[in-house]
Design an enzyme around this catalytic site. Structure first.
Site, PDB file in Angstrom:
ATOM      1  N   GLU A 184      -8.117  52.363 130.492  1.00 37.67           N
ATOM      2  CA  GLU A 184      -6.766  51.810 130.317  1.00 37.67           C
ATOM      3  C   GLU A 184      -5.793  52.867 130.818  1.00 37.67           C
ATOM      4  OE1 GLU A 184      -6.613  50.628 126.204  1.00 37.67           O
ATOM      5  OE2 GLU A 184      -8.336  49.279 126.439  1.00 37.67           O
ATOM      6  N   HIS A 221      -8.550  55.060 125.699  1.00 38.75           N
ATOM      7  CA  HIS A 221      -9.653  54.390 126.365  1.00 38.75           C
ATOM      8  C   HIS A 221      -9.530  54.735 127.848  1.00 38.75           C
ATOM      9  CE1 HIS A 221      -9.536  51.394 122.822  1.00 38.75           C
ATOM     10  NE2 HIS A 221     -10.500  52.269 122.632  1.00 38.75           N
ATOM     11  N   GLU A 270       0.287  47.726 123.873  1.00 35.21           N
ATOM     12  CA  GLU A 270      -0.562  47.169 124.923  1.00 35.21           C
ATOM     13  C   GLU A 270       0.351  46.849 126.105  1.00 35.21           C
ATOM     14  OE1 GLU A 270      -3.851  46.762 124.785  1.00 35.21           O
ATOM     15  OE2 GLU A 270      -4.148  47.333 122.685  1.00 35.21           O
ATOM     16  N   HIS A 290      -1.957  51.605 125.397  1.00 36.78           N
ATOM     17  CA  HIS A 290      -3.243  50.992 125.755  1.00 36.78           C
ATOM     18  C   HIS A 290      -3.019  49.934 126.839  1.00 36.78           C
ATOM     19  CE1 HIS A 290      -5.881  52.517 122.379  1.00 36.78           C
ATOM     20  NE2 HIS A 290      -4.677  52.894 121.985  1.00 36.78           N
TER      21      HIS A 290
END
Length: 660
Positions: free
Chosen positions: A261, A258, A482, A390
């Site tokens: 990110e 993404h 994450e 991410h």
């Protein structure tokens, strides 16, 4: 009479000759074209000759002299001519292009040609020996960005020997460097990393420069291009870069899927520099890791989206734009949904959860070129373990990401390798500075009671994810990391985030060396490609690579393994993996040839030739074709740095293109 006429004619001729001589002698001289005077083609009258003047070029204001003269060595007649040329523009952007390497040497050397030293109204050429030394040490920096050595730094053409009275434009710089070195106290060597954000151009430069610095253990390669034509550039580390070594596991990190990110992207750029530098400095841990593992780092899977996000920067925390690619596609929803196929087959007694073919119907949807490139990549290399980096929370999730009940958005949906995936997730989370702690006030606090890890579908469900695709289509086990609630942290936070994640990044790569590995051979000692390695009680097989080697991630305990291949006997072995095992156990198999007969178990899921059908309708052939011009001739693809010059309105510097 005749004599008088002859004398009169002679006088007329003499008068005409005097007039012509007067015109020739008194007429304004022909103006010199640029460079004519230096080449001896014309002479400029003394009153028109330029005297020594101050050096006023902004990027050349630190030369070891203050006087220059025009025309310069390139024939520029005025300061304005120099400032409008591609040569001066190159010097102004060279620091960014070369990421500071060979700076300010290159700039000062170029300035000595654009603004050469002037003494007594005469130009002095810079020394050829200085030019040759800089070129020997810095040519690779230009090669790394696929740029030709600039013509105006031609050591034979614009530089002179000492016997010709040349000057050294780097003499003062060298003296300053020597003074600085003597003031440094001897300490232990350390890796130096600049903790800043990198544009796409800067990222490509850092990766290529790092690979050149450690060329014996590293290389860069592209797995494809983005929608806007940017390379999806990978840097690889191995004791044999570019080759798969027998029994050496392959591990990868993928970041910036993404585009907004961005922390993972920066961490992988730093990690590449760290691995290279620490290997050279003799760090035994890093040397052991690289000598026994083939590591692939893809810092940006979505460079187009990053540019959109970077235009807004940290002020919007990266939440506004840039998540998708240039087509607006969310790449982590764009892979084939193989998880639904598994769920639809689960009541079949012989159903499998490995090497599921890509349905033909997938190719008639909207497939992003970045997704296409990633699928080709994971099919071409026998990856064992992977992590996708991410941002948006602080947790590690693992497959399945798609709920086993489509209408349940948060439903625990484990794979057959649930325990292996949990251990992989814990490896990263436990080594992180805060991801697994008990602080309920921090980012990621909702996962405190789970130790900073979670099954993806239990967190939130989505189809078409990359981690599920890796697990169900290849041998590769992938988790999703994450890295924090701030998708686009401020630049001053990058060093802190590197410290928080460095140990996790290293520990995760090291953890690929667990479970079992081995070679499946026939009776003649030849490796068998595509043999299945099964584990009793785990309905997920892996397949051997080109030369018959395999890696099977397993937790400690007693396991029953079986190797099989069409046309061969099956061989079963019982293995015990102790809790404190520091490396993968070696389990080899020798299979005997037998007459091949139809076997329902081998055909229970989908035949191998169906698995090999990739892009069967050539829907995406355009991603590998060279662009064609209007005249249908191949148009040469320009390097990424070309826009630095074409957007400035100057004449395109084709002399910077290689092979032109």
């Amino acid at each position: 009479m005749h004599s008088l006429r002859s004398r009169s004619t002679m006088n007329s001729l003499l008068l005409l000759l005097n007039v012509l001589l007067t015109i020739v002698c008194c007429a304004p001289p022909r103006r010199c074209e640029p460079g004519d005077e230096l080449l001896g083609r014309c002479q400029v009258p003394q009153e028109e000759r330029l005297q020594c003047t101050e050096v006023v070029l902004g990027y050349c204001n630190d030369l070891p002299y203050s006087k220059t003269r025009f025309p310069n060595l390139l024939g520029h007649r005025t300061r304005q001519d120099s400032e409008m040329g591609a040569e001066y523009l190159l010097l102004s952007v060279a620091h960014s292009l070369l990421q500071g390497e060979c700076m300010p040497d290159i700039r000062l050397l170029g300035c000595s040609v654009l603004a050469p030293q002037c003494q007594d109204s005469r130009i002095r050429k810079p020394c050829r020996s200085t030019c040759e030394a800089v070129r020997q040490g810095c040519a690779h920096a230009f090669e790394n960005i696929e740029m030709a050595w600039p013509y105006f730094l031609d050591c034979d053409r614009f530089f002179a020997g000492e016997e010709e009275g040349c000057f050294d434009p780097l003499e003062t710089l060298r003296a300053q460097q020597e003074v600085a070195l003597t003031s440094i106290s001897p300490e232990e060597p350390a890796t130096i990393i600049q903790f800043i954000y990198h544009s796409n151009a800067q990222m490509f430069n850092v990766l290529k420069r790092t690979a050149a610095k450690c060329s014996h253990i590293s290389r860069t390669y592209s797995i494809g291009r983005s929608v806007e034509g940017k390379d999806l550039l990978v840097i690889e580390f191995s004791d044999n870069p570019g080759q798969h070594d027998l029994l050496e596991p392959e591990v990868k990190y993928v970041a910036n899927m993404h585009g907004n990110e961005v922390l993972g992207r920066q961490l992988l750029i730093y990690l590449a520099q760290y691995l290279c530098s620490e290997y050279l400095l003799g760090n035994e841990r890093i040397q052991t890791l690289i000598n026994n593992t083939r590591i692939h780092l893809l810092p940006s899977m979505n460079p187009d989206g990053y540019e959109l996000a970077a235009a807004e920067g940290p002020i919007y925390n990266g939440w506004i734009t840039g998540r998708g690619n240039a087509q607006g596609i969310d790449l982590n929803r764009n892979f084939p949904d193989l998880t639904s196929i598994v769920y639809s087959q689960r009541r079949n007694k012989r159903h499998r959860t490995d090497h599921i073919p890509i349905p033909d119907s997938y190719w008639f949807g909207k497939v992003a070129p970045e997704t296409y490139a990633m699928m080709k990549w994971v099919r071409s290399i026998p990856f064992v373990q992977s992590a996708s980096l991410h941002g948006g929370d602080l947790v590690v999730s693992y497959p399945y990401d798609f709920s086993r009940h489509p209408h349940e958005e948060k439903m625990f949906s484990p794979t057959p390798d649930e325990q292996v995936f949990k251990q992989m997730a814990r490896t990263y989370a436990d080594a992180h500075a805060t991801m697994a702690d008990n602080n309920t006030e921090r980012c990621g606090a909702s996962f405190v009671n789970k130790g900073g890890i979670i099954n993806g579908a239990l967190w939130y469900s989505f189809a078409g994810g990359m981690s599920d695709f890796n697990y169900l289509h290849t041998n590769c086990f992938e988790i999703t990391v994450e890295l924090g609630c701030d998708k686009f942290p401020a630049e001053e936070e990058l060093y802190t985030e590197w410290k928080r994640n460095k140990e996790s990044l290293l520990s995760f790569m090291e953890s690929v060396h667990r479970g079992v590995k081995g070679i499946v051979k026939d009776e003649n000692g030849n490796g068998i490609k595509g043999a299945r390695i099964s584990v009793k009680g785990i309905r997920h097989d892996i397949r051997t690579a080109e030369n018959g080697d395999y890696w099977r991630l397993l937790n400690p305990g007693i396991h029953i393994l079986m190797a099989s291949a069409p046309g061969y006997t099956r061989v079963m072995k019982k293995v015990n993996l102790p809790t404190r095992m520091q490396k993968a156990g070696r389990v080899d198999f020798v299979l005997k040839k037998v007459p091949q007969e139809p076997d329902m178990e081998d055909l229970s899921f989908l035949p191998g030739d169906t698995y090999d059908r990739f892009d069967p309708y050539n829907q995406f052939e355009r991603y590998t074709l060279t662009e064609l011009g209007e005249d249908e001739e191949e148009r040469e693809e320009k390097p990424w740095w070309w826009n630095y010059f074409t957007q400035s309105g100057i004449s395109a510097p084709t002399w910077l293109l290689r092979n032109v």
